[in-house]
Design a protein around this motif. Structure first.
Motif, PDB file in Angstrom:
ATOM      1  N   ASP A 277      17.913   1.098  36.768  1.00 14.08           N
ATOM      2  CA  ASP A 277      19.173   0.415  37.065  1.00 14.08           C
ATOM      3  C   ASP A 277      20.310   1.433  37.070  1.00 14.08           C
ATOM      4  O   ASP A 277      20.251   2.455  36.386  1.00 14.08           O
ATOM      5  CB  ASP A 277      19.454  -0.688  36.049  1.00 14.08           C
ATOM      6  N   LYS A 278      21.348   1.109  37.840  1.00 11.80           N
ATOM      7  CA  LYS A 278      22.411   2.099  38.028  1.00 11.80           C
ATOM      8  C   LYS A 278      23.706   1.408  38.413  1.00 11.80           C
ATOM      9  O   LYS A 278      23.712   0.387  39.101  1.00 11.80           O
ATOM     10  CB  LYS A 278      21.989   3.093  39.130  1.00 11.80           C
ATOM     11  N   VAL A 279      24.817   1.986  37.968  1.00  9.84           N
ATOM     12  CA  VAL A 279      26.139   1.626  38.478  1.00  9.84           C
ATOM     13  C   VAL A 279      26.620   2.787  39.330  1.00  9.84           C
ATOM     14  O   VAL A 279      26.695   3.933  38.863  1.00  9.84           O
ATOM     15  CB  VAL A 279      27.141   1.342  37.345  1.00  9.84           C
ATOM     16  N   GLU A 280      26.900   2.502  40.589  1.00  7.28           N
ATOM     17  CA  GLU A 280      27.277   3.524  41.564  1.00  7.28           C
ATOM     18  C   GLU A 280      28.682   3.272  42.089  1.00  7.28           C
ATOM     19  O   GLU A 280      29.017   2.152  42.522  1.00  7.28           O
ATOM     20  CB  GLU A 280      26.289   3.516  42.728  1.00  7.28           C
ATOM     21  N   MET A 281      29.513   4.296  42.034  1.00  6.22           N
ATOM     22  CA  MET A 281      30.839   4.215  42.663  1.00  6.22           C
ATOM     23  C   MET A 281      30.711   4.542  44.143  1.00  6.22           C
ATOM     24  O   MET A 281      29.931   5.416  44.531  1.00  6.22           O
ATOM     25  CB  MET A 281      31.796   5.213  42.011  1.00  6.22           C
ATOM     26  N   PHE A 282      31.491   3.839  44.958  1.00  9.59           N
ATOM     27  CA  PHE A 282      31.505   4.125  46.393  1.00  9.59           C
ATOM     28  C   PHE A 282      32.928   3.978  46.886  1.00  9.59           C
ATOM     29  O   PHE A 282      33.625   3.014  46.542  1.00  9.59           O
ATOM     30  CB  PHE A 282      30.584   3.173  47.157  1.00  9.59           C
ATOM     31  N   SER A 283      33.361   4.942  47.698  1.00  8.69           N
ATOM     32  CA  SER A 283      34.747   4.960  48.163  1.00  8.69           C
ATOM     33  C   SER A 283      34.818   5.186  49.664  1.00  8.69           C
ATOM     34  O   SER A 283      34.117   6.032  50.214  1.00  8.69           O
ATOM     35  CB  SER A 283      35.518   6.066  47.436  1.00  8.69           C
ATOM     36  N   TYR A 284      35.681   4.387  50.321  1.00  5.58           N
ATOM     37  CA  TYR A 284      36.060   4.609  51.724  1.00  5.58           C
ATOM     38  C   TYR A 284      37.491   5.140  51.710  1.00  5.58           C
ATOM     39  O   TYR A 284      38.366   4.575  51.056  1.00  5.58           O
ATOM     40  CB  TYR A 284      36.068   3.303  52.510  1.00  5.58           C
ATOM     41  N   CYS A 285      37.744   6.202  52.451  1.00 10.75           N
ATOM     42  CA  CYS A 285      39.099   6.739  52.505  1.00 10.75           C
ATOM     43  C   CYS A 285      39.333   7.461  53.823  1.00 10.75           C
ATOM     44  O   CYS A 285      38.414   7.617  54.634  1.00 10.75           O
ATOM     45  CB  CYS A 285      39.372   7.676  51.324  1.00 10.75           C
ATOM     46  N   ARG A 286      40.555   7.906  54.026  1.00 12.16           N
ATOM     47  CA  ARG A 286      40.867   8.735  55.182  1.00 12.16           C
ATOM     48  C   ARG A 286      40.258  10.119  54.966  1.00 12.16           C
ATOM     49  O   ARG A 286      40.180  10.607  53.821  1.00 12.16           O
ATOM     50  CB  ARG A 286      42.380   8.850  55.347  1.00 12.16           C
ATOM     51  N   PRO A 287      39.814  10.781  56.035  1.00 14.86           N
ATOM     52  CA  PRO A 287      39.196  12.098  55.866  1.00 14.86           C
ATOM     53  C   PRO A 287      40.068  13.111  55.124  1.00 14.86           C
ATOM     54  O   PRO A 287      39.553  13.926  54.360  1.00 14.86           O
ATOM     55  CB  PRO A 287      38.911  12.539  57.299  1.00 14.86           C
ATOM     56  N   ASP A 288      41.392  13.054  55.328  1.00 11.51           N
ATOM     57  CA  ASP A 288      42.255  14.023  54.656  1.00 11.51           C
ATOM     58  C   ASP A 288      42.417  13.731  53.165  1.00 11.51           C
ATOM     59  O   ASP A 288      42.984  14.532  52.420  1.00 11.51           O
ATOM     60  CB  ASP A 288      43.626  14.119  55.337  1.00 11.51           C
TER      61      ASP A 288
END
Length: 419
Positions: A277-288
């Protein structure tokens, strides 16, 4: 997938990246050729379609005596259009195949080499001196936390039961991780653990590491090895509003890995298993914003490691040990007393626009024009953390101290054989 504009402008940079990864630089020339052929096929098909459309207008205005000849020419031209469109489709397929074969462009600061060529960026905490330390399996069994024998009886090698306080330790770790993620602005998420092929492929897990993935052939679905996969697919084909900054999710899921090719490695205990089992962070952002976001993810990982009070180090993973999607990856490795070495507990990767390009995830720039988003991921807690926790907090009498941050979840400050 990489940016084709960048490829056309600087193909040698892409070749250098391939060489740094230990991958075939010749694939770059294959892609350039496929790109040229595709653009040629598209132009040819477009010209013939325009010609056919113009002929159609002429037929509508033609006299009866000219129409028969024009109709005959239109029929022949229609066949040429059909053939050109078939060529265009084939060229697109070749282009897609060649495009997907190229890994993401390695960051220039990444150390070049293989698994052993990482760079140590930071070391935090001093390992305790423990006389004749017991390993996590011996501790786990003596404390009633872990049952490998019955795990193997039920499911085979590299499966296990977490029992009693062992289950509470894992639940406590993951709950603490979720609480910290929410406090940092992440949206908690429990995602599906079965995904479609296009989602698994879109995140880059069906390339060199496809042998690690469990596939349910009857349903054509894949069991995920990380919630990065379903969360990356969550916004596939969408245009996100990133005007207020990165969009962050924290996924809690079971994860599955075949561990193909790892036979004989870490077979004792729960360091390398088929399910965890795992808690995973995931982020969407602008390339810069991606580099700064990568450092923020690393900071949250460090905060979690500090909460369980274990010595650890941060390494900059070498180019040949990167996954195909990542331009750069930082691993946090905890000290394991019985092995007298550091072992990976977390990693965080900057995938720039590689996954978003495959999955069609975009945002609107300041002019309202759609652009490819960047994606990043990082582990915040997982079953393997129990290994470092037990070994580093063991006491001379065989008991294990529970870190203060976990006591509210576990319900005791000390794990003893009587527990």
């Amino acid at each position: 997938m990489i940016d084709l504009k960048f490829l056309r402008e600087d193909p040698e940079a892409v070749r250098a990246s391939q060489r740094a990864r230990g991958e075939d630089a010749g694939l770059v020339d294959t892609l350039l050729q496929a790109d040229t052929e595709r653009r040629s096929a598209v132009a040819s098909a477009d010209n013939l379609r325009a010609e056919h459309k113009a002929l159609g207008r002429r037929i509508g205005k033609a006299s009866p005596e000219d129409r028969a000849e024009l109709l005959d020419g239109a029929a022949k031209l229609a066949q040429r259009v059909k053939d050109a469109e078939a060529d265009e489709s084939a060229a697109n397929d070749r282009m897609q195949q060649a495009h997907r074969a190229i890994s993401n462009i390695v960051h220039p600061d990444v150390p070049v080499g293989g698994e052993a060529d990482f760079a140590v960026l930071e070391t935090v905490g001093e390992p305790r001196s423990i006389e004749n330390p017991k390993d996590h399996l011996e501790l786990g069994e003596s404390l009633g936390l872990l049952d490998m024998e019955r795990g193997a009886k039920v499911s085979g090698a590299r499966f296990y039961f977490l029992t009693g306080y062992g289950a509470l330790l894992q639940l406590g770790l993951l709950q603490l991780a979720i609480q910290k993620a929410v406090a940092a602005g992440f949206t908690p998420m429990i995602p599906p653990v079965l995904v479609r092929p296009e989602i698994m492929s879109g995140t880059g897990f069906l390339g060199a590491h496809a042998a690690e993935v469990y596939h349910l052939a009857d349903d054509d679905l894949y069991l995920v090895g990380t919630s990065e996969v379903p969360i990356a697919g969550y916004h596939s084909g969408e245009i996100l509003d990133l005007s207020a900054g990165p969009r962050r999710y924290a996924g809690w899921s079971s994860c599955f890995r075949r561990e193909a090719g790892s036979y004989g490695k870490d077979t004792r205990g729960i360091i390398r298993v088929h399910q965890f089992d795992k808690v995973e962070m995931f982020s969407y952002c602008r390339p810069d914003e991606a580099t700064a976001e990568h450092n923020r993810l690393l900071g949250w990982e460090k905060d979690m490691l500090s909460a369980i009070e274990v010595p650890y180090r941060i390494i900059d993973v070498a180019s040949g040990d990167l996954g195909s999607s990542a331009v750069r990856k930082f691993d946090c490795e905890a000290w394991i007393p019985t092995q007298q070495t550091y072992r990976e507990l977390t990693s965080t990767s900057n995938c720039t626009t590689f996954q978003a390009r495959r999955l069609g995830i975009r945002y609107r720039d300041e002019n309202g024009k759609p652009q490819m988003a960047a994606t990043l991921n990082g582990t915040l807690a997982t079953t393997r953390w129990i290994v470092a926790l037990l070994e580093n907090h063991q006491q001379a009498d065989g008991s294990v101290r529970v870190p203060a941050a976990l006591v509210p979840f576990v319900g005791t400050e000390l794990l003893t054989p009587n527990n």
